[in-house]
Motif scaffolding. Structure first.
Motif, PDB file in Angstrom:
ATOM      1  N   THR A 117      10.125  -6.459   3.043  1.00 25.44           N
ATOM      2  CA  THR A 117       8.784  -7.050   3.168  1.00 25.44           C
ATOM      3  C   THR A 117       8.711  -7.959   4.388  1.00 25.44           C
ATOM      4  N   GLY A 399       9.418   3.804  -7.998  1.00 27.63           N
ATOM      5  CA  GLY A 399       8.312   2.903  -7.704  1.00 27.63           C
ATOM      6  C   GLY A 399       6.963   3.562  -7.933  1.00 27.63           C
ATOM      7  N   CYS A 400       5.917   2.876  -7.517  1.00 26.66           N
ATOM      8  CA  CYS A 400       4.553   3.378  -7.720  1.00 26.66           C
ATOM      9  C   CYS A 400       4.228   4.477  -6.716  1.00 26.66           C
ATOM     10  N   ASP A 401       3.503   5.477  -7.186  1.00 24.64           N
ATOM     11  CA  ASP A 401       2.983   6.499  -6.286  1.00 24.64           C
ATOM     12  C   ASP A 401       2.023   5.818  -5.293  1.00 24.64           C
ATOM     13  N   ARG A 402       2.117   6.212  -4.023  1.00 25.50           N
ATOM     14  CA  ARG A 402       1.282   5.595  -2.991  1.00 25.50           C
ATOM     15  C   ARG A 402      -0.215   5.742  -3.316  1.00 25.50           C
ATOM     16  N   LEU A 405      -1.227   2.957  -5.591  1.00 23.79           N
ATOM     17  CA  LEU A 405      -1.417   1.689  -4.866  1.00 23.79           C
ATOM     18  C   LEU A 405      -2.735   1.698  -4.101  1.00 23.79           C
ATOM     19  N   TYR A 418       3.296  -6.191 -12.218  1.00 26.19           N
ATOM     20  CA  TYR A 418       4.220  -5.113 -11.870  1.00 26.19           C
ATOM     21  C   TYR A 418       5.540  -5.337 -12.601  1.00 26.19           C
ATOM     22  N   SER A 420       9.195  -3.874 -12.863  1.00 21.68           N
ATOM     23  CA  SER A 420      10.026  -3.019 -12.002  1.00 21.68           C
ATOM     24  C   SER A 420      11.470  -2.960 -12.486  1.00 21.68           C
ATOM     25  N   THR A 425      12.291  -0.581  -4.402  1.00 20.46           N
ATOM     26  CA  THR A 425      10.951   0.031  -4.428  1.00 20.46           C
ATOM     27  C   THR A 425       9.897  -1.020  -4.786  1.00 20.46           C
ATOM     28  N   LYS A 428       9.021  -2.748  -1.497  1.00 23.16           N
ATOM     29  CA  LYS A 428       8.200  -1.889  -0.631  1.00 23.16           C
ATOM     30  C   LYS A 428       6.753  -1.839  -1.134  1.00 23.16           C
ATOM     31  N   ASP A 429       6.597  -1.749  -2.451  1.00 19.99           N
ATOM     32  CA  ASP A 429       5.243  -1.683  -3.020  1.00 19.99           C
ATOM     33  C   ASP A 429       4.501  -3.014  -2.861  1.00 19.99           C
ATOM     34  N   TYR A 432       3.251  -3.237   0.614  1.00 25.57           N
ATOM     35  CA  TYR A 432       2.097  -2.360   0.835  1.00 25.57           C
ATOM     36  C   TYR A 432       0.800  -3.019   0.338  1.00 25.57           C
TER      37      TYR A 432
END
Length: 465
Positions: A117, A399-402, A405, A418, A420, A425, A428-429, A432
């Motif tokens: 991040t 992780g979450c599908d883009r 998001l 969230y 996790s 992941t 990264k999410d 995003y």
């Protein structure tokens, strides 16, 4: 010892031994140090230790090594109590004192955020890891591969570290005692009845895996025999022996997986005897668990985890909640009494049916569940005039599908919680979503003591535009 971060003029070669100071734990529980500016991963080494390492794998960007000698030991190093700890590979941190495991897991979360991040990590509220009072015998499910030795003896266990050598496991220290007892007895039954065992190399034989799940509160056990085909020699005898020797087995199931794959389960499941489900209780909620249903592996810590989700959701009774990746509905039902409505979705239809039945059984009328993706349902619901105040996600390790998001950013719930199981992941999410959402805090929870895994609950709030 010289500083390992010196000029990068000398490259490591395989088999070379060299001194190394371990700086931290990596995401897989291995020690991490630097030799000539190159990162070196060393399983079994602990932060603060000075070790002599032999290079086992040398890559352009990193190397791996094994400990040859510990020159300076960590004050937190302990003797691993499990006799097969170094062969099995199921646990990675039994040699680290438990209180220190909790601190290192928080650091693993911190590292992931630093790596993935652009946030100012030092200013983030990353809380101390919530641990277990008794960090043993916590797993409610085991999946032991079956193998047969040349003398005909059947073994059940796990594949060893970086190998396809089966390590027999008879009394796993992190498994619930019932799963150990039942798996071992089923192994003996298969051996006594001379049932053909699957050989991964020749791809011949029938029984592949014994899957055992125990209800902590109910004491009920479910056994799933994973086989390569429907027909199993002496199947009725196997069933009769299990019923006779193991009265705690309330559900006996066969799953058929004839594929050459590392996946445990195939598509087809047959109910053999007893009930189709076993019962499990979390807090005030009772769940029926079918053979393929996802359910958290550590019920004791799951209550703590879900209580943290409830804290992060910070409900007043008026909120509409969307529960993405809802599974059998555990999180949504945990939150339902504090919300005006819960809507959950999952792509696995069997899980959604379980969630609907779980809601009906508890007479929870403000929770509904549908099959499909969150990125399909969230915009559809908004179009219909239903906008969630809180979205909760508990995705798989990937992780979450883009697209999900993107849907979150369009729907703009005031709060995003969230859950996790993978700090990389998660980071990264979070990154995003950082344009629209602020990370209020991150609460690590230790769901799997003595392993490198760490779960997190993250509270994110919509930034004011």
């Amino acid at each position: 010892m010289k500083d390992n971060k010196q000029t990068n003029s000398v490259k490591l070669t395989q088999g070379q031994t060299f001194p190394l100071t371990i700086k931290r734990l990596g995401i897989n529980g291995e020690g991490v140090g630097y030799f000539k500016r190159q990162v070196v991963f060393v399983p079994g080494a602990l932060p603060g230790e000075e070790v002599v390492v032999e290079a086992t794998k040398v890559q352009p960007k990193f190397s791996e090594g094994k400990v040859k000698k510990i020159r300076k030991s960590s004050p937190f190093r302990v003797k691993a109590p499990c006799p097969i700890y170094e062969q099995c590979g199921g646990c990675q941190l039994q040699h680290l004192a438990y209180d220190q495991q909790l601190k290192e897991k928080r650091d693993i979360v911190l590292q992931s955020l630093e790596r993935h991040t652009k946030l100012n990590v030092e200013k983030l509220d990353i809380r101390s890891t919530i641990g277990m009072e008794e960090p043993w015998k916590y797993r409610n499910k085991s999946q032991f591969q079956i193998g047969q030795q040349k003398n005909g003896k059947i073994i059940a266990g796990l594949y060893g570290i970086d190998s396809h050598q089966l390590v027999p496991v008879q009394n796993c220290m992190v498994q619930h005692p019932l799963t150990n007892k039942v798996s071992e007895e089923v192994r003996k039954i298969l051996e006594a009845l001379n049932v053909p065992i699957y050989n991964e190399r020749t791809q011949k034989g029938i029984v592949r895996t014994i899957v055992t799940r125990a209800g902590f509160q109910s004491g009920e056990v479910q056994v799933v025999l994973v086989t390569t085909q429907k027909e199993v020699p002496r199947k009725k005898l196997i069933m009769a022996e299990i019923q006779k020797r193991l009265p705690e087995v309330k559900s006996l199931v066969q799953n058929i997986n004839g594929n050459k794959t590392s996946l445990i389960f195939g598509e087809k499941t047959l109910h053999l005897s007893g009930e189709e489900v076993i019962q499990e209780t979390l807090g005030d909620l009772n769940f029926e668990l079918s053979a393929r249903a996802f359910f958290q592996l550590n019920p004791i810590q799951t209550v703590k985890l879900y209580d943290e989700v409830k804290k992060a959701a910070n409900l007043t009774g008026k909120e509409k909640i969307a529960d993405a990746y809802c599974g059998v509905g555990t999180i949504g039902l945990w939150l339902a009494d504090g919300a005006s409505e819960v809507r959950g979705m999952d792509t696995i239809e069997a899980a959604v049916i379980d969630a609907q039945q779980n809601a009906a059984r508890h007479n929870i009328k403000n929770a509904t569940y549908v099959t499909g993706t969150a990125e399909h349902w969230l915009p559809k619901w908004v179009e219909e005039g239903w906008r969630p105040d809180v979205v909760v996600v508990d995705p798989p390790r990937t992780g979450c599908d883009r697209k999900l998001l993107d849907a979150i950013q369009k729907v703009k719930p005031k709060k995003f919680v969230y859950v996790s199981c993978n700090p990389s992941t998660l980071a990264k999410d979070i990154d995003y979503l950082a344009k629209d959402y602020k990370v209020e805090y991150i609460q690590p929870v230790d769901m799997f003591p003595h392993t490198a895994h760490v779960e997190c609950v993250v509270q994110m709030t919509l930034k004011k535009s």
